[in-house]
Design a protein around this motif. Sequence first.
Motif, mmCIF file in Angstrom:
data_model
loop_
_atom_site.group_PDB
_atom_site.id
_atom_site.type_symbol
_atom_site.label_atom_id
_atom_site.label_comp_id
_atom_site.label_asym_id
_atom_site.label_seq_id
_atom_site.Cartn_x
_atom_site.Cartn_y
_atom_site.Cartn_z
ATOM 1 N N ASP A 39 -5.788 0.004 8.844
ATOM 2 C CA ASP A 39 -7.013 0.792 8.783
ATOM 3 C C ASP A 39 -7.979 0.034 7.881
ATOM 4 O OD1 ASP A 39 -8.969 2.622 7.612
ATOM 5 O OD2 ASP A 39 -7.856 4.235 8.578
ATOM 6 N N LEU B 82 -1.150 3.388 11.252
ATOM 7 C CA LEU B 82 -1.076 3.915 9.893
ATOM 8 C C LEU B 82 -1.572 2.911 8.860
ATOM 9 C CD1 LEU B 82 0.003 6.179 7.957
ATOM 10 C CD2 LEU B 82 2.174 4.921 7.929
ATOM 11 N N VAL B 83 -1.226 1.655 9.047
ATOM 12 C CA VAL B 83 -1.440 0.642 8.005
ATOM 13 C C VAL B 83 -2.713 -0.164 8.214
ATOM 14 C CG1 VAL B 83 -0.482 -1.451 6.971
ATOM 15 C CG2 VAL B 83 1.019 0.475 7.484
ATOM 16 N N PRO C 115 5.540 4.567 -0.183
ATOM 17 C CA PRO C 115 5.221 5.764 -0.961
ATOM 18 C C PRO C 115 6.175 5.924 -2.141
ATOM 19 C CG PRO C 115 6.291 6.347 1.116
ATOM 20 C CD PRO C 115 5.978 4.888 1.190
ATOM 21 N N CYS D 5 0.845 -1.193 0.000
ATOM 22 C CA CYS D 5 0.000 0.000 0.000
ATOM 23 C C CYS D 5 0.877 1.238 0.000
ATOM 24 C CB CYS D 5 -0.955 -0.011 1.191
ATOM 25 S SG CYS D 5 -0.147 -0.067 2.807
ATOM 26 N N GLU D 6 0.273 2.364 -0.336
ATOM 27 C CA GLU D 6 1.005 3.625 -0.407
ATOM 28 C C GLU D 6 1.586 4.018 0.948
ATOM 29 O OE1 GLU D 6 1.766 5.420 -2.928
ATOM 30 O OE2 GLU D 6 0.388 4.889 -4.562
ATOM 31 N N GLU D 7 0.879 3.662 2.027
ATOM 32 C CA GLU D 7 1.359 4.026 3.358
ATOM 33 C C GLU D 7 2.683 3.334 3.683
ATOM 34 O OE1 GLU D 7 -3.010 4.651 3.169
ATOM 35 O OE2 GLU D 7 -1.675 3.021 2.580
ATOM 36 N N ARG E 17 -9.483 1.920 4.891
ATOM 37 C CA ARG E 17 -8.517 2.218 3.835
ATOM 38 C C ARG E 17 -8.121 0.950 3.094
ATOM 39 N NH1 ARG E 17 -6.956 4.260 -0.405
ATOM 40 N NH2 ARG E 17 -4.794 4.918 -0.669
ATOM 41 N N GLN E 18 -7.912 -0.151 3.807
ATOM 42 C CA GLN E 18 -7.524 -1.405 3.149
ATOM 43 C C GLN E 18 -8.641 -1.921 2.249
ATOM 44 O OE1 GLN E 18 -4.454 -2.859 3.116
ATOM 45 N NE2 GLN E 18 -3.807 -1.011 4.199
ATOM 46 N N ARG F 100 12.410 2.376 9.651
ATOM 47 C CA ARG F 100 11.199 2.883 10.304
ATOM 48 C C ARG F 100 11.308 2.854 11.829
ATOM 49 N NH1 ARG F 100 6.355 3.555 7.677
ATOM 50 N NH2 ARG F 100 6.350 3.133 5.445
#
Length: 487
Positions: free
Chosen positions: A466, A463-464, A240, A235-237, A469-470, A417
């Motif tokens: 979610d 952040l991921v 990026p 994913c973009e999160e 969002r997923q 990270r």
Amino acid sequence: MEIEAAAADSGASELEVVVFPWLAFGHMIPYLELSKRLAARGNAVSFVSTPRNLARLPPVPVQLSAHLRFVPLPLPAMEGLPEGAESTADVLPDKMGLLKKAMDGLAEPFAAFLADAVAAGRRPDWIILDFCHHWVLLLPIADQHKVPCALFQILHAAIAAFLGPQWANAAHPRMEPEDFTVPPKWIPFPCTTFFLRHEAQWVASAFHANASGVSDMDRLWHIWERCRLTIHRSCEELEPQMFSLLSDLFRRPAIPAGILLPAVPDDHDEDHINSRSGCVSRPKVLRWLDDQPPNSVIYVALGSEAPLTLQNIHELALGLELAGVRFHWALRKPAGTSTGNDDELLPAGFEERTRLRGLVCTGWVPQVKALAHGATGAFLTDCGWGSTIESFAFGLPLVMLPFIIDTPMIARAMAKRGIGVEVARDDSDGSFERDGLAVAVRRVMVEDEGKLFATNAKKLKELVVDEGRQEQYIHELEDHLRRNKDV
């Protein structure tokens, strides 16, 4: 979000999708997760594999049975492979090329399956295939019936950018392992996308023919050049800039499908898996965790593909002993070892010396439930992408011991990270020692630095993981499949 609740009635006609993964459970499980999500949205999905592999998959929710069917294709016998071998879990690492050659023998039965589907009025809108299915496009099985293909890559997207398309490799040749120790010239932004010297031999070998007669890169390049789009378990999160770069590099859309996080299995699912594995009972594992203090245990599992040796196992064991922390170790017997007794896998006296604070399981372990347990405070992992994604769901800091494929890149990305540390390795051969492993474990589990790793891991979870969002990633993928199936 429960898969049963994910179905969406968009008013559009259902898609007919064929999903065909490589014969490795690290591939089949995320392909199954993608299939379940597409089926939950009312699309018809045919999941193709061999009979024994299909029998070993976890069950799917009964609500999806009308939309998700399993298609068995018998794997041709191949001299040099063990009888009944149908997955990478069944063969030694040096037989992977033969397994690919056997899978190439599925071309004719797959073509027959596709022809029958078309004749029955069920021409697929898409075939979603894996890295090794170049013959679907070359023969051309898909083109004969005007069925577009998409490549679903279950590794993190950065490895595709690192490998690069054929035109980029022709413009910037990489011949020796040293050539892979720096990011390729076609990645225009700072990144951790490179291998260390001791890691580079694997990727260099992917450019050379194996026992199947075809290199892994030739397989990939054929698919990349002929498929209509690529789908990525990411994913973009998390990555990026990567999907726009991939779309430019490969000159076709690169679509994130989200992380496809598996649900925590219920007791029925685990009973199904356990009854077929003949391995460690689920209650023993979880009862032991129930008796440990919160966040006190490091869960140890190095995946199904890591090429562990007995020396690796002994250094890992002695490192855990030196670290002095509670541990739960899902220990897989190294392929090709002559050890018949599980006790011989471990250093003499290790289990007795650590029995008050450690549990070693040599059979099947419900990994997601072990990670989810309140006693689990960290994860010692080889950084396989599937296991790393599972760790995100529970905000666990990582002790990282990568070996092959994309795992070293994932370890560096996670270290950047700030959610864990990598075990120190010898630069020349990649070996590690018990002292270095103990230091890494204590940094995460005991020292004050570990609190920062845990905080960062929880931030990454927020952040991921979610659900909305997923699910949106799956919605956008489905929309892309609908709009581009007839282009």
